[in-house]
Structure formats: C-alpha cells, structure tokens
Motif scaffolding. Structure first.
Motif, PDB file in Angstrom:
ATOM      1  N   PRO A  33      40.383  40.650  31.990  1.00  0.00           N
ATOM      2  CA  PRO A  33      39.333  39.669  32.398  1.00  0.00           C
ATOM      3  C   PRO A  33      38.809  39.667  33.883  1.00  0.00           C
ATOM      4  O   PRO A  33      39.735  39.376  34.933  1.00  0.00           O
ATOM      5  CB  PRO A  33      39.890  38.306  32.069  1.00  0.00           C
ATOM      6  N   THR A  34      37.688  39.677  34.220  1.00  0.00           N
ATOM      7  CA  THR A  34      37.169  39.959  35.732  1.00  0.00           C
ATOM      8  C   THR A  34      37.382  38.640  36.421  1.00  0.00           C
ATOM      9  O   THR A  34      37.797  38.704  37.875  1.00  0.00           O
ATOM     10  CB  THR A  34      35.584  40.215  35.596  1.00  0.00           C
ATOM     11  N   ALA A  35      37.173  37.361  35.871  1.00  0.00           N
ATOM     12  CA  ALA A  35      37.596  36.229  36.794  1.00  0.00           C
ATOM     13  C   ALA A  35      38.890  36.200  37.194  1.00  0.00           C
ATOM     14  O   ALA A  35      39.163  35.750  38.331  1.00  0.00           O
ATOM     15  CB  ALA A  35      37.109  35.019  35.762  1.00  0.00           C
ATOM     16  N   VAL A  36      40.033  36.556  36.487  1.00  0.00           N
ATOM     17  CA  VAL A  36      41.334  36.556  36.776  1.00  0.00           C
ATOM     18  C   VAL A  36      41.620  37.507  37.890  1.00  0.00           C
ATOM     19  O   VAL A  36      42.183  37.236  38.521  1.00  0.00           O
ATOM     20  CB  VAL A  36      42.063  36.710  35.586  1.00  0.00           C
ATOM     21  N   LYS A  37      41.036  38.875  37.824  1.00  0.00           N
ATOM     22  CA  LYS A  37      41.133  39.923  38.695  1.00  0.00           C
ATOM     23  C   LYS A  37      40.679  39.552  40.112  1.00  0.00           C
ATOM     24  O   LYS A  37      40.992  39.648  40.938  1.00  0.00           O
ATOM     25  CB  LYS A  37      40.451  41.072  38.308  1.00  0.00           C
ATOM     26  N   LEU A  38      39.451  38.636  39.932  1.00  0.00           N
ATOM     27  CA  LEU A  38      38.832  38.186  41.401  1.00  0.00           C
ATOM     28  C   LEU A  38      39.572  37.043  41.947  1.00  0.00           C
ATOM     29  O   LEU A  38      38.955  36.598  43.130  1.00  0.00           O
ATOM     30  CB  LEU A  38      37.319  37.592  40.984  1.00  0.00           C
ATOM     31  N   ASN A  39      40.522  36.450  41.266  1.00  0.00           N
ATOM     32  CA  ASN A  39      41.287  35.336  41.841  1.00  0.00           C
ATOM     33  C   ASN A  39      42.758  35.651  41.882  1.00  0.00           C
ATOM     34  O   ASN A  39      43.540  35.334  41.116  1.00  0.00           O
ATOM     35  CB  ASN A  39      41.075  34.302  40.937  1.00  0.00           C
ATOM     36  N   PRO A  40      43.397  36.505  42.873  1.00  0.00           N
ATOM     37  CA  PRO A  40      44.516  37.108  42.853  1.00  0.00           C
ATOM     38  C   PRO A  40      45.492  35.620  42.903  1.00  0.00           C
ATOM     39  O   PRO A  40      45.402  34.909  43.681  1.00  0.00           O
ATOM     40  CB  PRO A  40      44.529  37.891  44.093  1.00  0.00           C
ATOM     41  N   ARG A  41      46.667  36.146  42.355  1.00  0.00           N
ATOM     42  CA  ARG A  41      47.655  35.077  42.051  1.00  0.00           C
ATOM     43  C   ARG A  41      48.801  35.187  43.668  1.00  0.00           C
ATOM     44  O   ARG A  41      48.804  36.046  44.130  1.00  0.00           O
ATOM     45  CB  ARG A  41      48.385  34.986  41.161  1.00  0.00           C
ATOM     46  N   GLY A  73      48.349  34.023  46.479  1.00  0.00           N
ATOM     47  CA  GLY A  73      47.428  33.775  47.636  1.00  0.00           C
ATOM     48  C   GLY A  73      47.531  35.162  48.473  1.00  0.00           C
ATOM     49  O   GLY A  73      47.554  35.329  49.676  1.00  0.00           O
ATOM     50  N   ALA A  74      47.334  36.257  47.635  1.00  0.00           N
ATOM     51  CA  ALA A  74      47.344  37.500  48.298  1.00  0.00           C
ATOM     52  C   ALA A  74      46.045  37.738  49.341  1.00  0.00           C
ATOM     53  O   ALA A  74      44.884  37.275  48.932  1.00  0.00           O
ATOM     54  CB  ALA A  74      47.312  38.646  47.069  1.00  0.00           C
ATOM     55  N   GLU A  75      46.166  38.302  50.132  1.00  0.00           N
ATOM     56  CA  GLU A  75      45.155  38.416  51.214  1.00  0.00           C
ATOM     57  C   GLU A  75      44.561  39.820  50.983  1.00  0.00           C
ATOM     58  O   GLU A  75      44.979  40.847  50.937  1.00  0.00           O
ATOM     59  CB  GLU A  75      45.788  38.520  52.684  1.00  0.00           C
ATOM     60  N   ILE A  76      43.061  39.691  50.486  1.00  0.00           N
ATOM     61  CA  ILE A  76      42.511  40.857  50.194  1.00  0.00           C
ATOM     62  C   ILE A  76      41.478  41.298  51.230  1.00  0.00           C
ATOM     63  O   ILE A  76      40.687  40.507  51.876  1.00  0.00           O
ATOM     64  CB  ILE A  76      41.570  40.485  48.639  1.00  0.00           C
ATOM     65  N   LEU A  96      35.431  37.576  47.051  1.00  0.00           N
ATOM     66  CA  LEU A  96      36.652  37.660  47.744  1.00  0.00           C
ATOM     67  C   LEU A  96      36.437  37.209  49.267  1.00  0.00           C
ATOM     68  O   LEU A  96      37.589  37.821  50.087  1.00  0.00           O
ATOM     69  CB  LEU A  96      36.901  39.197  47.593  1.00  0.00           C
ATOM     70  N   ASP A  97      35.650  36.465  49.668  1.00  0.00           N
ATOM     71  CA  ASP A  97      35.523  35.960  51.138  1.00  0.00           C
ATOM     72  C   ASP A  97      35.072  37.244  51.990  1.00  0.00           C
ATOM     73  O   ASP A  97      36.082  37.313  53.223  1.00  0.00           O
ATOM     74  CB  ASP A  97      36.851  35.190  51.588  1.00  0.00           C
ATOM     75  N   ALA A 143      46.483  44.173  44.136  1.00  0.00           N
ATOM     76  CA  ALA A 143      46.306  42.799  44.991  1.00  0.00           C
ATOM     77  C   ALA A 143      47.687  42.801  45.864  1.00  0.00           C
ATOM     78  O   ALA A 143      47.686  42.055  46.959  1.00  0.00           O
ATOM     79  CB  ALA A 143      46.208  41.596  44.281  1.00  0.00           C
ATOM     80  N   ASN A 144      48.888  43.461  45.379  1.00  0.00           N
ATOM     81  CA  ASN A 144      49.903  43.229  46.186  1.00  0.00           C
ATOM     82  C   ASN A 144      49.703  44.092  47.362  1.00  0.00           C
ATOM     83  O   ASN A 144      50.464  43.710  48.557  1.00  0.00           O
ATOM     84  CB  ASN A 144      51.033  43.988  45.379  1.00  0.00           C
ATOM     85  N   VAL A 145      48.882  44.977  47.558  1.00  0.00           N
ATOM     86  CA  VAL A 145      48.769  45.753  48.824  1.00  0.00           C
ATOM     87  C   VAL A 145      47.145  45.589  49.330  1.00  0.00           C
ATOM     88  O   VAL A 145      46.820  46.234  50.289  1.00  0.00           O
ATOM     89  CB  VAL A 145      48.432  47.309  48.636  1.00  0.00           C
ATOM     90  N   GLY A 146      46.597  44.315  48.877  1.00  0.00           N
ATOM     91  CA  GLY A 146      45.419  43.992  49.561  1.00  0.00           C
ATOM     92  C   GLY A 146      44.119  44.429  49.078  1.00  0.00           C
ATOM     93  O   GLY A 146      43.231  44.564  49.763  1.00  0.00           O
TER      94      GLY A 146
END
Length: 718
Positions: free
Chosen positions: A173-181, A183-186, A225-226, A288-291
């Motif tokens: 699901p794209t919405a989940v992927k665009l909202n990393p759990r 608080g990962a800094e992308i 993703l700000d 997301a673990n590597v930003g």
C-alpha cells in the motif's frame, strides 16, 4: 531588526530552497554504483514497443479480487444486484495495511464468491464479479486543486482511499510506504524506472508517453516526504526514448534522471538503492531504515491521477507479448479484465501456446485458469510458443559449481539455502538470510543442473511464515488461557473470602451468645432448647422401643398376606400365556410373607422380654406436649398467618371488579419481580451457582408481568 529571510513568504522560501537543491544537484556528478552478481538474459523487449499504448473493448464480466496488495483483504461494501459506477468504492480497506477496491467499469454486481486469481499456487480468492453495462460511466470524482496547500495527512488519506498500491513489485500500500514508521528521516526519494525483466515494457512505454504525469506524481510524492534532499529517477541505458522523455519532463525541477548500465535484476528495490546511493538496506530491513523511499513510475502516475483528477486506481498499463499472439503491445487495461479476453483480443493461437505466464520469464509464474483477471500488480502477460520459451529440462544433481552464488544479487549462498530448504531446516534457512532473497531467478538461470532453486526458496518461505503464524496463534491462545485462569482464581479467592467472612461473623455471633449467658433472653433460649432436646430424645427412644418394632412387624405381615391373596386370585383368572410369569411373582410374594412371619416372631420375643416402661407422669406428658408444640409452633403459626392472609386477600378480590383485580395482580407481580431481581443481583455478587436458575425465574415473572400490563392497556383502550 528583521532578517531578510523572515520577510519572504512560505512559497518564496520553498522556491529558494528548491533552487539551491537544483544547483547542488547540477554541481554534483552522480556516479552509479554496481551491485554483486546479476545476469544478462536476452531482453526481448522490441516485440512490444512497436505500437503506442492501446486499449481493448470492454469485457462482458469483470472479476475484481478483494486482495490485490500485500496486507489484509478488503471488506465488500456491495451486495448482489447492486448497480455500480466506474471508480465507485466496492470494498473497504480492513486495517492500516490494506487497500480499498473500486469498480473498473459501470455495471451490476452478479457474484461475490471465491474465484480464480493470478497466483503461483492457483488458489481461489474472494472476488466481486461485475457485469458491464457497456456505458463505462464514471462516478463523481473529487480532485485536489492545489496539493501544496493541503496537509500531508489529507493527501495520504486521499491516496489510501483511491486504493493505490505498488505497481512494480508486490503491491505494498502506497500510503503506508509514504508514512514511514518510527519517525524515520527520509533524505532520498527514488523513482524506479528500471524494468529489468525480459519482455516487459509497460514502464518503458509509460515513461515515453506519460512522462508529464509521472513527473507530476513525483512532485506530489516529494511534497508528502517533506521535500527530501535528493529525488533520483533510475533508468537503465537500454531505454533511450524513455530517458529522453523523462529528462524533458523533468526540466526546471530538481529531479535527477540517473542512467546506469543494464543488468538483471537492477530493478530490485535494494539493488537499485545500492546502484544510486551506495547504501545497503539491512537484513530483513526496509529502505526507510537508511533514509530512502522507493516508488515505481507507474505508482507515481497513479498518485498524480488520484490527486489532480480524483481517479482511483481502476486500470494500469500491461504488456501483452509472446509469439503465440498475432499482436504484441502495451495496453491500458481495466483491472478485473479476464486474461482470456485480453488474449482473444490479441489473436491468440492456442495450438502454438506453450503456457501463460504472469510477469516475465525470470520472476513470473504460470497460471492454468485463463479466467483469472488483471490486478494492480499485473505488469505483463506472456504467451510464448514452445520454441520461444521451451519447458525447463529435468533437474539434475547439484555439482557444487558455485555459479549461483556468483549470480546472486543479494550476496547469499543459494546452494546452502537449497540444501537447508530440502532438509526443512528452518533455523539454518533464517540464519543464512533466506528472506533477503528477492526471488529474481538469477541462480536458477545460471544453474547447469537446471535446479528450480527459486521454487525451493519460495516454498521454504511459505513454511516459515506459516510456522510463525501458528506460533503467534498459539501464543495468543496461551495468553488468553492464562488470563482466564488468573481471572477464575481471583473469583474463587473472592468467593472463598466472602464465605470465610460469613463463617467468621456467624462464629462471633454464636460466641457472643454463649458468652452473654446472664441475659434473660439467653437463659430462656437455653431452657427452651433443653426442653426440646429432652422431648426429641424421648420420641426417638419410643420409636426404637420393642412395642414399636412389634407393631411395624404386624403391619408388614398383614401387607404380605394381602399381596399373596391378590396374586393367587390373578393366577387363577389368568390365561396360559400369563400363568408362568404370575406363578413366579406369587412365589416371590410367598417368600416375602414367610420373611414377615419370621420377623414378627422375633419382635414378639423382644417385646415379651423387655421391661414395661413406667408411665409418664402428668408433668412429663405436659413437657412432651409443650416440646412438640414448640417444635411445630413456629411453622404452624406462620402457616396459620399465611392462610388467614390468603383468605383475607381472596375475600377482598371477590368484591373487586375485573379492572381492580388486574391492577392488584400487576402490583403483586411487580413486587415479586423486584424481589427476584434483588435475589439475582445478590447471587451474581456472590457468584452463586444457581444464578442461571434465578435468571430464568426472573424472566418468566417478567413475561407474566408484561402480559398483564398488555391486558390492562388493551382494556383501557376499549
């Protein structure tokens, strides 16, 4: 003094920031990296790129699976016979990791049941079947005019409601992927336009013809993703037309189109991240673990149409290719279109058809049922001939050549995983990072023994997931059992504590009565108890006296004699069929008569030998009579009082009219219901085992009361 930067508006600050990022990207030369392993199979992409993206006529029926994504299956919102419009939501997402499903065309719902879906196992799954009405009429859409002025959560909810899932991989699901759990800094957004699998050209043609929509979607993704520091669009160098179109569409933006050498499987998410950034995603980790967030070009286009046009995901570009087809090309096909309909529209020659493959020859899988539909992740339908893609030869023994390890893009040890998969050694499989395998098929491609390695890995993954699910289920069941056990123990402890408290209170009251013997009430109670005990003892002694035993034996003898006489009379009057049975009964009665005579003789001897009891004095007779009266006094007086009360109530009712009688009955029933309710509440508080019986009694009284009230209401209306 006001700083100059503070005088700028928010939009001007954003534009200045983007200008700095563009200048930084232009000044910095991106040098793609390489990844371990990989192969170079024949590309076979020219067959389907000779025509623009086309369309086909609508199918008669559309099969829409409720699960076209990773996560929970959607919940149907429609029922049989409902009319639906194109784009209407027909199934709701079930949980955060799930996607809703929308109607691909207008029509009527004719079935909601398990049907064939594109899956390697050929299993059936819940689907909604829609019979098209041919109008293809859209429902009302709600586009977002200026996405930059909207909150990110609002846009994510819009993407989620439009049912967008990853269109280049497993369908996350794209919405989940665009909202990393967490608080990962992308800091990096990667758009995957690699499409390294042979035969597949859906993304290639999409980038050639829909580049503006893709870049528009990338702008929305970057905003969500700000505005990450880098936005990279990765494309292999075997797509020159797509590269040119994407670079032209990206002019004036800070998005950088990165071109790198063609090698399979560079389109894998982890491999593409390593190529473009040099970073490695940890074992069983997420980008997301590597930003980094990675999205497919088809997903970016779907996001653009969802936000700017309000369109849910109801169609996708799919490659239809193979030498058994009269025509190979890419088409924009509604989701749910049966594969048989697509093949018929492209002139399938079933005599030459070897098999139908969903996906490419490296990672695709064969399906047997052509009624299976196109779903959100269907990027290719391959229909090869026997000559074009011959069946794999039989597997032979492993010769330990090590070519599979050299080709593995995840730097795994495929040979070791193969042995552990055959041995079903789950611990070793996980220790050797089985779940880092992307199932690209490179190891199987280079294996000289033709061992289907990926099939072993896929089956082993399924077994491990199933074992994990069973363990989680068992853990939850154990937790529920332990919680219930603790709750029951606590209830028993509370019940025992109440019982002990009542026992202690009774003992204290008894001790208090025994201690306070000087009071007139205690002395009177003691005297009365002594009199009653003495009288009961004399009554018991009389009941066991020889005279009483003699009288009992005489009564038994008389009864036995009467029974023998009756049996003799019956036997004399009976027919031959009943005589045998009655004769046996007569014999038994005679034996009992003889036994009664023997007991009477013994009782007579005891009575003759026993001394005659002294006659009770008048005072003793008075005491006995007083004891008997004191024993029965309470119950007798209570019974008399109840009888008198009942007589008075009956006399009062006799003088009432029917309405007054009914009102009196209702009042009495209401009091009884109140008492029953109080008794039930006390039973529940004490955890009484008779609670269920009290509930039943209360229910019956309440029904009777309701009936009387209804009778009273009917009489008043008349």
């Amino acid at each position: 003094m006001t700083h100059p930067q503070e005088r700028l508006s928010a939009s001007e600050r954003r534009q200045a920031r983007e200008a700095r990022l563009i200048a930084r990207e232009q000044a910095r030369e991106l040098k793609p990296n390489d990844f371990h392993g990989g192969v170079h199979p024949p590309e076979n992409k020219h067959q389907s790129t000779g025509e623009p993206i086309g369309t086909i006529p609508l199918a008669e029926d559309f099969i829409v699976p409720l699960n076209q994504h990773i996560g929970a299956t959607a919940i149907p919102l429609v029922k049989l016979g409902d009319d639906v419009l194109k784009g209407q939501k027909i199934a709701e997402a079930d949980g955060p990791v799930s996607c809703p499903v929308h109607a691909p065309t207008s029509g009527k719902v004719v079935a909601i049941e398990p049907m064939a879906v594109p899956h390697p196992s050929g299993i059936l799954a819940d689907c909604i079947q829609i019979r098209a009405d041919g109008r293809d009429q859209w429902c009302t859409l709600a586009p977002v005019e200026d996405f930059r002025s909207r909150d990110a959560d609002e846009l994510l909810e819009k993407i989620r409601e439009c049912g967008i899932a990853g269109m280049g991989g497993a369908g996350f699901p794209t919405a989940v992927k665009l909202n990393p759990r967490g608080g990962a800094e992308i800091d990096t957004l990667i758009i995957n336009g690699t499409e390294c699998e042979p035969y597949i050209t859906a993304d290639d043609m999409l980038m050639r013809e829909r580049a503006d929509e893709i870049i528009g979607g990338v702008q929305i993704l970057a905003h969500l993703l700000d505005e990450p520091e880098r936005v990279l669009i990765g494309i292999e160098d075997n797509k020159p037309e797509a590269i040119a179109a994407m670079r032209q569409a990206a002019e004036g933006t800070r998005f950088h189109v990165v071109v790198f050498p063609t090698k399979y499987p560079s389109g894998g998410e982890k491999q593409l991240i390593e190529i473009l950034t040099g970073r490695e995603v940890p074992n069983e980790g997420l980008p997301a673990n590597v930003g980094i967030v990675c999205q497919n070009v088809g997903t970016a286009r779907a996001v653009y149409r969802a936000i700017t046009l309000g369109e849910p995901l109801v169609s996708r570009v799919t490659t239809v290719v193979g030498e058994s087809l009269a025509r190979s090309r890419n088409i924009e096909v509604p989701l749910g279109t049966p594969i048989r309909h697509i093949l018929d529209c492209h002139g399938i020659d079933r005599k030459q058809l070897q098999r139908i493959i969903i996906g490419g020859p490296m990672m695709g899988y064969t399906i047997e049922d052509e009624s299976a539909p196109v779903v959100k992740t269907t990027n290719c339908i391959l229909a090869p001939t026997y000559k074009e893609l011959p069946p794999p030869p039989p597997a032979q023994a492993c010769i330990r050549c090590g070519l599979c390890a050299e080709a593995c893009p995840a730097s795994l040890l495929p040979q070791q995983l193969y042995w552990y998969a055959r041995a079903e050694d789950r611990e070793k499989l996980q220790a050797y990072n089985l779940f880092d395998c992307i199932e690209c098929g490179a190891c199987s491609y280079v294996c000289p023994s033709s061992i289907p390695l990926v099939q072993y890995y896929r089956a082993a993954k399924g077994d491990i997931r199933e074992a994990r699910a069973e363990k989680e289920k068992a853990d939850r069941a154990r937790e529920r059992f332990e919680f219930r056990k603790l709750r029951m123990e606590k209830a028993e402890q509370e019940k025992e504590a109440k019982r002990l408290a009542r026992k202690k209170a009774a003992e204290e009251a008894r001790k208090q009565r025994e201690t306070n013997t000087d009071s007139p009430a205690a002395q009177a109670a003691k005297q009365e108890a002594d009199v009653v005990a003495a009288a009961l003892a004399r009554v018991k002694a009389k009941q066991a006296s020889p005279e009483q035993q003699l009288a009992r034996a005489q009564r038994t003898l008389t009864s036995a004699e009467h029974r023998v006489e009756r049996m003799r009379t019956k036997l004399a009057e009976a027919d031959e069929a009943q005589q045998a049975q009655l004769a046996a009964q007569l014999k038994e009665a005679e034996l009992k008569l003889q036994d009664a005579r023997n007991k009477l003789a013994e009782a007579e001897k005891l009575a003759a030998a026993a001394p005659q009891p002294a006659e009770s004095s008048p005072a003793e007779k008075a005491e006995e009579r007083e004891a008997r009266l004191s024993v029965a006094g309470a119950s007798s007086s209570a019974a008399n009082a109840a009888i008198e009360k009942a007589k008075a109530a009956a006399a009062a009712r006799a003088n009432m009219d029917p309405a007054e009688k009914l009102a009196t009955e209702i009042e009495a029933l209401e009091k009884r219901v109140q008492k029953a309710q109080a008794r039930l509440d006390k039973a529940r508080a004490d955890d009484d085992p008779n609670t269920a019986a009290f509930e039943t009694a209360l229910g019956k009284m309440q029904e009777k009361l309701d009936a009387k009230r209804a009778e009273q209401s009917g009489g008043q209306q008349e």
